[in-house]
Scaffold this active site. Sequence first.
Site, PDB file in Angstrom:
ATOM      1  N   HIS A  57       0.850  -1.194   0.000  1.00  0.00           N
ATOM      2  CA  HIS A  57       0.000   0.000   0.000  1.00  0.00           C
ATOM      3  C   HIS A  57       0.888   1.248   0.000  1.00  0.00           C
ATOM      4  O   HIS A  57       2.072   1.178   0.348  1.00  0.00           O
ATOM      5  CB  HIS A  57      -0.894   0.013   1.240  1.00  0.00           C
ATOM      6  CG  HIS A  57      -2.007  -0.980   1.182  1.00  0.00           C
ATOM      7  ND1 HIS A  57      -2.995  -1.047   2.134  1.00  0.00           N
ATOM      8  CD2 HIS A  57      -2.297  -1.955   0.269  1.00  0.00           C
ATOM      9  CE1 HIS A  57      -3.849  -2.016   1.816  1.00  0.00           C
ATOM     10  NE2 HIS A  57      -3.442  -2.583   0.693  1.00  0.00           N
ATOM     11  N   GLU A  59       1.103   3.772   1.991  1.00  0.00           N
ATOM     12  CA  GLU A  59       1.706   4.126   3.273  1.00  0.00           C
ATOM     13  C   GLU A  59       2.908   3.230   3.580  1.00  0.00           C
ATOM     14  O   GLU A  59       3.906   3.681   4.136  1.00  0.00           O
ATOM     15  CB  GLU A  59       0.682   4.000   4.421  1.00  0.00           C
ATOM     16  CG  GLU A  59      -0.539   4.887   4.286  1.00  0.00           C
ATOM     17  CD  GLU A  59      -1.698   4.186   3.595  1.00  0.00           C
ATOM     18  OE1 GLU A  59      -1.479   3.497   2.574  1.00  0.00           O
ATOM     19  OE2 GLU A  59      -2.834   4.353   4.061  1.00  0.00           O
ATOM     20  N   CYS A  87      -5.906   1.888   5.974  1.00  0.00           N
ATOM     21  CA  CYS A  87      -6.584   0.637   6.329  1.00  0.00           C
ATOM     22  C   CYS A  87      -6.027   0.127   7.668  1.00  0.00           C
ATOM     23  O   CYS A  87      -5.173   0.757   8.280  1.00  0.00           O
ATOM     24  CB  CYS A  87      -6.368  -0.397   5.218  1.00  0.00           C
ATOM     25  SG  CYS A  87      -4.674  -1.024   5.139  1.00  0.00           S
ATOM     26  N   CYS A  90      -2.172  -0.520   7.484  1.00  0.00           N
ATOM     27  CA  CYS A  90      -1.360   0.701   7.429  1.00  0.00           C
ATOM     28  C   CYS A  90      -1.456   1.492   8.729  1.00  0.00           C
ATOM     29  O   CYS A  90      -0.471   2.104   9.163  1.00  0.00           O
ATOM     30  CB  CYS A  90      -1.759   1.551   6.229  1.00  0.00           C
ATOM     31  SG  CYS A  90      -1.331   0.749   4.669  1.00  0.00           S
TER      32      CYS A  90
HETATM   33 ZN   LIG Z   1      -3.335   0.222   3.720  1.00  0.00          ZN
END
Ligand SMILES: [Zn+2]
Length: 155
Positions: A57, A59, A87, A90
Amino acid sequence: MNYTLEEKEAFMREALKEAEIALEHDEIPIGCVIVKDGKVIGRGHNAREELQRAVMHAEIMAIENANLSEESWRLLDCTLFVTIEPCVMCSGAIGLARIPNVVYGAKNQKFGAAGSLYDILTDERLNHRVEVETGILEDDCAEIMQDFFRNRRKK
Ligand SMILES: [Zn+2]
Protein backbone atom coordinates in the site's frame (compact mmCIF):
# COMPACT_ATOMS: atom_id res chain seq x y z
CA MET A 1 2.59 19.42 13.55
CA ASN A 2 2.76 23.11 12.83
CA TYR A 3 2.04 23.32 9.14
CA THR A 4 -0.25 25.97 7.71
CA LEU A 5 -3.26 24.96 5.65
CA GLU A 6 -1.38 26.02 2.51
CA GLU A 7 1.57 23.82 3.42
CA LYS A 8 -0.69 20.89 4.20
CA GLU A 9 -2.40 21.27 0.85
CA ALA A 10 0.97 21.41 -0.90
CA PHE A 11 2.04 18.15 0.77
CA MET A 12 -1.30 16.54 -0.07
CA ARG A 13 -0.71 17.56 -3.69
CA GLU A 14 2.57 15.64 -3.51
CA ALA A 15 0.62 12.63 -2.23
CA LEU A 16 -1.81 13.08 -5.14
CA LYS A 17 1.14 12.99 -7.56
CA GLU A 18 1.98 9.58 -6.12
CA ALA A 19 -1.65 8.51 -6.61
CA GLU A 20 -1.27 9.49 -10.29
CA ILE A 21 1.67 7.09 -10.58
CA ALA A 22 -0.55 4.27 -9.28
CA LEU A 23 -3.15 5.28 -11.85
CA GLU A 24 -0.60 4.94 -14.65
CA HIS A 25 -0.22 1.30 -13.60
CA ASP A 26 -3.99 0.91 -13.63
CA GLU A 27 -4.27 0.42 -9.90
CA ILE A 28 -6.29 1.96 -7.12
CA PRO A 29 -4.91 5.51 -7.00
CA ILE A 30 -3.74 6.15 -3.46
CA GLY A 31 -0.60 8.15 -2.72
CA CYS A 32 1.37 9.07 0.37
CA VAL A 33 4.28 11.26 1.46
CA ILE A 34 6.04 11.50 4.81
CA VAL A 35 7.28 14.92 5.82
CA LYS A 36 9.89 15.94 8.38
CA ASP A 37 10.88 19.53 9.08
CA GLY A 38 9.01 20.67 6.00
CA LYS A 39 10.79 18.21 3.71
CA VAL A 40 9.47 15.07 2.03
CA ILE A 41 11.56 12.14 3.31
CA GLY A 42 9.43 9.29 1.96
CA ARG A 43 7.02 8.77 -0.91
CA GLY A 44 4.81 5.89 -1.88
CA HIS A 45 1.87 4.79 -3.96
CA ASN A 46 -0.27 1.74 -4.07
CA ALA A 47 1.78 -0.79 -6.04
CA ARG A 48 -0.12 -4.02 -5.58
CA GLU A 49 -0.51 -4.62 -9.32
CA GLU A 50 2.82 -3.13 -10.37
CA LEU A 51 4.83 -5.28 -7.94
CA GLN A 52 2.26 -8.05 -7.34
CA ARG A 53 2.68 -7.55 -3.62
CA ALA A 54 -0.43 -7.81 -1.45
CA VAL A 55 0.87 -5.50 1.26
CA MET A 56 2.41 -2.77 -0.92
CA HIS A 57 0.00 0.00 0.00
CA ALA A 58 1.01 3.64 -0.44
CA GLU A 59 1.71 4.13 3.27
CA ILE A 60 3.86 0.99 3.53
CA MET A 61 6.01 2.06 0.58
CA ALA A 62 6.37 5.57 2.02
CA ILE A 63 7.31 4.23 5.48
CA GLU A 64 9.92 1.88 3.97
CA ASN A 65 11.26 4.79 1.97
CA ALA A 66 11.45 7.09 4.98
CA ASN A 67 13.05 4.37 7.13
CA LEU A 68 15.78 4.06 4.51
CA SER A 69 16.39 7.79 4.16
CA GLU A 70 16.35 8.31 7.94
CA GLU A 71 18.33 5.13 8.60
CA SER A 72 15.91 4.51 11.41
CA TRP A 73 12.72 2.55 12.00
CA ARG A 74 11.42 5.38 14.19
CA LEU A 75 9.81 8.22 12.30
CA LEU A 76 9.44 10.63 15.19
CA ASP A 77 8.60 14.24 14.36
CA CYS A 78 7.12 13.17 11.05
CA THR A 79 3.75 13.78 9.45
CA LEU A 80 2.28 11.26 7.07
CA PHE A 81 0.03 12.63 4.33
CA VAL A 82 -2.13 10.11 2.51
CA THR A 83 -4.92 10.71 0.02
CA ILE A 84 -7.30 8.13 1.52
CA GLU A 85 -7.92 7.03 5.10
CA PRO A 86 -5.43 4.28 6.08
CA CYS A 87 -6.58 0.64 6.33
CA VAL A 88 -6.08 -1.63 9.35
CA MET A 89 -2.63 -2.78 8.19
CA CYS A 90 -1.36 0.70 7.43
CA SER A 91 -2.72 2.16 10.65
CA GLY A 92 -0.82 -0.57 12.48
CA ALA A 93 2.34 0.24 10.53
CA ILE A 94 1.99 3.95 11.31
CA GLY A 95 1.96 3.04 15.00
CA LEU A 96 4.93 0.69 14.66
CA ALA A 97 6.92 3.46 12.94
CA ARG A 98 5.95 5.84 15.79
CA ILE A 99 4.64 8.44 13.40
CA PRO A 100 2.92 11.07 15.55
CA ASN A 101 0.83 12.91 12.94
CA VAL A 102 -1.37 11.73 10.11
CA VAL A 103 -3.28 13.85 7.61
CA TYR A 104 -5.60 12.17 5.15
CA GLY A 105 -7.78 13.51 2.37
CA ALA A 106 -10.93 11.44 2.03
CA LYS A 107 -12.56 8.82 4.22
CA ASN A 108 -12.74 5.17 3.27
CA GLN A 109 -16.04 3.90 4.61
CA LYS A 110 -15.34 0.29 3.57
CA PHE A 111 -11.78 -0.19 4.80
CA GLY A 112 -10.80 2.85 6.85
CA ALA A 113 -9.19 2.22 10.21
CA ALA A 114 -8.64 5.84 11.19
CA GLY A 115 -12.18 6.71 12.15
CA SER A 116 -14.52 4.90 9.74
CA LEU A 117 -14.56 1.16 10.47
CA TYR A 118 -12.05 1.23 13.29
CA ASP A 119 -10.10 3.92 15.01
CA ILE A 120 -6.71 2.36 15.51
CA LEU A 121 -4.72 5.58 15.42
CA THR A 122 -6.45 7.12 18.42
CA ASP A 123 -7.40 3.97 20.36
CA GLU A 124 -6.54 4.65 23.99
CA ARG A 125 -5.78 0.96 24.65
CA LEU A 126 -2.74 1.19 22.38
CA ASN A 127 0.44 2.80 23.62
CA HIS A 128 1.04 4.85 20.51
CA ARG A 129 -1.52 7.50 19.72
CA VAL A 130 -1.60 9.62 16.64
CA GLU A 131 -2.96 13.05 15.98
CA VAL A 132 -5.23 12.77 12.96
CA GLU A 133 -6.53 15.46 10.66
CA THR A 134 -8.87 14.80 7.76
CA GLY A 135 -10.42 16.63 4.86
CA ILE A 136 -7.32 18.24 3.30
CA LEU A 137 -8.04 18.40 -0.48
CA GLU A 138 -10.80 15.89 0.25
CA ASP A 139 -12.60 16.43 -3.07
CA ASP A 140 -9.48 15.89 -5.19
CA CYS A 141 -8.52 12.79 -3.22
CA ALA A 142 -12.02 11.30 -3.51
CA GLU A 143 -12.45 12.25 -7.16
CA ILE A 144 -9.40 10.41 -8.45
CA MET A 145 -10.74 7.26 -6.73
CA GLN A 146 -14.27 7.70 -8.08
CA ASP A 147 -12.94 8.23 -11.63
CA PHE A 148 -10.85 5.09 -11.33
CA PHE A 149 -13.75 2.89 -10.24
CA ARG A 150 -16.10 4.45 -12.78
CA ASN A 151 -13.66 3.75 -15.62
CA ARG A 152 -13.01 0.23 -14.37
CA ARG A 153 -16.72 -0.58 -14.41
CA LYS A 154 -16.89 0.57 -18.03
CA LYS A 155 -14.17 -1.87 -19.08
ZN1 LIG B 1 -3.33 0.22 3.72
